[in-house]
Design a protein around this motif. Structure first.
Motif, PDB file in Angstrom:
ATOM      1  N   TYR A 165      37.616  38.430  32.926  1.00  0.00           N
ATOM      2  CA  TYR A 165      36.230  38.000  33.098  1.00  0.00           C
ATOM      3  C   TYR A 165      35.758  37.209  31.887  1.00  0.00           C
ATOM      4  CZ  TYR A 165      31.310  38.213  34.388  1.00  0.00           C
ATOM      5  OH  TYR A 165      30.028  37.875  34.720  1.00  0.00           O
ATOM      6  N   LYS A 167      37.425  35.362  29.981  1.00  0.00           N
ATOM      7  CA  LYS A 167      38.071  34.057  29.874  1.00  0.00           C
ATOM      8  C   LYS A 167      37.251  32.970  30.568  1.00  0.00           C
ATOM      9  CE  LYS A 167      42.981  35.354  29.630  1.00  0.00           C
ATOM     10  NZ  LYS A 167      44.287  35.178  30.306  1.00  0.00           N
ATOM     11  N   LEU A 168      36.371  33.359  31.456  1.00  0.00           N
ATOM     12  CA  LEU A 168      35.645  32.393  32.274  1.00  0.00           C
ATOM     13  C   LEU A 168      34.287  32.059  31.676  1.00  0.00           C
ATOM     14  CD1 LEU A 168      36.341  33.873  35.825  1.00  0.00           C
ATOM     15  CD2 LEU A 168      37.774  32.334  34.476  1.00  0.00           C
ATOM     16  N   SER A 169      33.955  30.765  31.711  1.00  0.00           N
ATOM     17  CA  SER A 169      32.634  30.336  31.263  1.00  0.00           C
ATOM     18  C   SER A 169      31.613  30.615  32.363  1.00  0.00           C
ATOM     19  CB  SER A 169      32.650  28.842  30.936  1.00  0.00           C
ATOM     20  OG  SER A 169      32.799  28.081  32.124  1.00  0.00           O
ATOM     21  N   GLU A 172      32.096  28.189  35.199  1.00  0.00           N
ATOM     22  CA  GLU A 172      33.277  28.495  36.007  1.00  0.00           C
ATOM     23  C   GLU A 172      32.997  29.660  36.955  1.00  0.00           C
ATOM     24  OE1 GLU A 172      36.751  27.043  32.870  1.00  0.00           O
ATOM     25  OE2 GLU A 172      35.981  29.076  32.800  1.00  0.00           O
ATOM     26  N   ILE A 173      32.255  30.632  36.494  1.00  0.00           N
ATOM     27  CA  ILE A 173      31.895  31.770  37.348  1.00  0.00           C
ATOM     28  C   ILE A 173      31.003  31.308  38.495  1.00  0.00           C
ATOM     29  CG2 ILE A 173      30.609  33.948  37.424  1.00  0.00           C
ATOM     30  CD1 ILE A 173      31.577  34.393  34.512  1.00  0.00           C
ATOM     31  N   TYR A 202      36.949  22.216  37.223  1.00  0.00           N
ATOM     32  CA  TYR A 202      36.633  23.639  37.091  1.00  0.00           C
ATOM     33  C   TYR A 202      37.558  24.481  37.970  1.00  0.00           C
ATOM     34  CZ  TYR A 202      32.328  22.934  34.408  1.00  0.00           C
ATOM     35  OH  TYR A 202      31.425  22.628  33.425  1.00  0.00           O
ATOM     36  N   ARG A 205      40.900  24.803  36.345  1.00  0.00           N
ATOM     37  CA  ARG A 205      40.827  25.745  35.220  1.00  0.00           C
ATOM     38  C   ARG A 205      40.834  27.188  35.717  1.00  0.00           C
ATOM     39  NH1 ARG A 205      36.110  23.045  31.343  1.00  0.00           N
ATOM     40  NH2 ARG A 205      37.277  21.191  30.744  1.00  0.00           N
ATOM     41  N   LEU A 206      40.125  27.436  36.822  1.00  0.00           N
ATOM     42  CA  LEU A 206      40.074  28.787  37.392  1.00  0.00           C
ATOM     43  C   LEU A 206      41.462  29.222  37.873  1.00  0.00           C
ATOM     44  CD1 LEU A 206      36.747  28.430  39.409  1.00  0.00           C
ATOM     45  CD2 LEU A 206      37.151  30.096  37.576  1.00  0.00           C
ATOM     46  N   LYS A 209      43.485  30.020  34.690  1.00  0.00           N
ATOM     47  CA  LYS A 209      43.033  31.215  33.968  1.00  0.00           C
ATOM     48  C   LYS A 209      43.314  32.509  34.727  1.00  0.00           C
ATOM     49  CE  LYS A 209      39.455  29.051  31.136  1.00  0.00           C
ATOM     50  NZ  LYS A 209      38.042  29.065  30.724  1.00  0.00           N
TER      51      LYS A 209
END
Length: 228
Positions: A165, A167-169, A172-173, A202, A205-206, A209
């Motif tokens: 959790y 790790k996410l901006s 991104e969330i 994004y 990236r998700l 990650k």
């Protein structure tokens, strides 16, 4: 034995050249290029040997020109994940990397440092601080703030769900939540007022990650970890 005054004159007249630290700047913003170039123009130890505006240009430059330190913005065009930073470090091991970015230090610095970068500086830092960091990094130092040290210690104590959790901006969330609701990239771009290409970035990236390869697995993993 030469008198002290004569010895000083001899040292000055010899003019032994300093070994300059060769630096490349990789950043999207022209104002950053201008500021960095201007500040280091006559620096005694640092020489800016290149400045580029996208990821592919980094590869092209490093193949033909030796660079001691790469100053890299994580929002650079063409840079979609930290795996690409790892690739640079693997392919060009003699080049140290300093992340110089507006992205949250708390969220991105721990992962960047684990990827192998030598330092993470927020763009609110003074150019003098950047210069000092370049010099220290070129000599093998790993530099990060007390805030990041505390964050790394906190992450180490957390369970798997909490670590992922963090790790996410926030953005991104937001994107992940809309994807989980079944919305398409173009719909999300309109909702958030962002370019559709940005939403795609994004999404990539998700996937990286959360260590999955497709949208279905991404959504399922996010639900399993109670991220959405």
């Amino acid at each position: 034995m030469l008198p002290l005054t004569a010895l000083k004159k001899l040292i000055i007249s010899t003019k032994i050249p300093l070994i300059m630290i060769k630096v490349c700047l990789a950043d999207n913003q022209p104002v950053v290029h201008f500021g960095v170039k201007s500040y280091f123009k006559d620096h005694a130890e640092i020489s800016l040997v290149g400045h580029v505006g996208n990821y592919n240009m980094i590869l092209d430059l490093l193949k033909i020109k030796p660079v001691d330190v790469l100053i890299l913005d994580l929002e650079l065009e063409g840079l979609s994940s930290l795996n690409m930073v790892k690739f640079l470090l693997k392919e060009f091991p003699s080049t140290k990397i300093i992340i110089f970015s507006n992205l949250s230090e708390n969220i991105y610095a721990p992962n960047a440092l684990k990827a192998g970068v030598s330092s993470y500086l927020h763009k609110t830092s003074k150019l003098e601080t950047l210069g000092n960091t370049i010099i220290k990094v070129s000599h093998g130092a790993i530099i990060y703030s007390d805030t990041v040290k505390k964050n790394l210690a906190l992450i180490a104590k957390q369970n798997k769900s909490e670590r992922l959790y963090r790790k996410l901006s926030n953005r991104e969330i937001e994107v992940l939540r809309f994807l989980s609701d079944g919305k398409k990239n173009n719909e999300i771009s309109k909702i958030l007022g962002l370019n559709e290409k940005t939403i795609s970035t994004y999404k990539l990236r998700l996937l990286t990650k959360l260590n999955v390869t497709n949208l279905v697995d991404l959504v399922n993993k996010a639900k399993t970890l109670e991220i959405v």
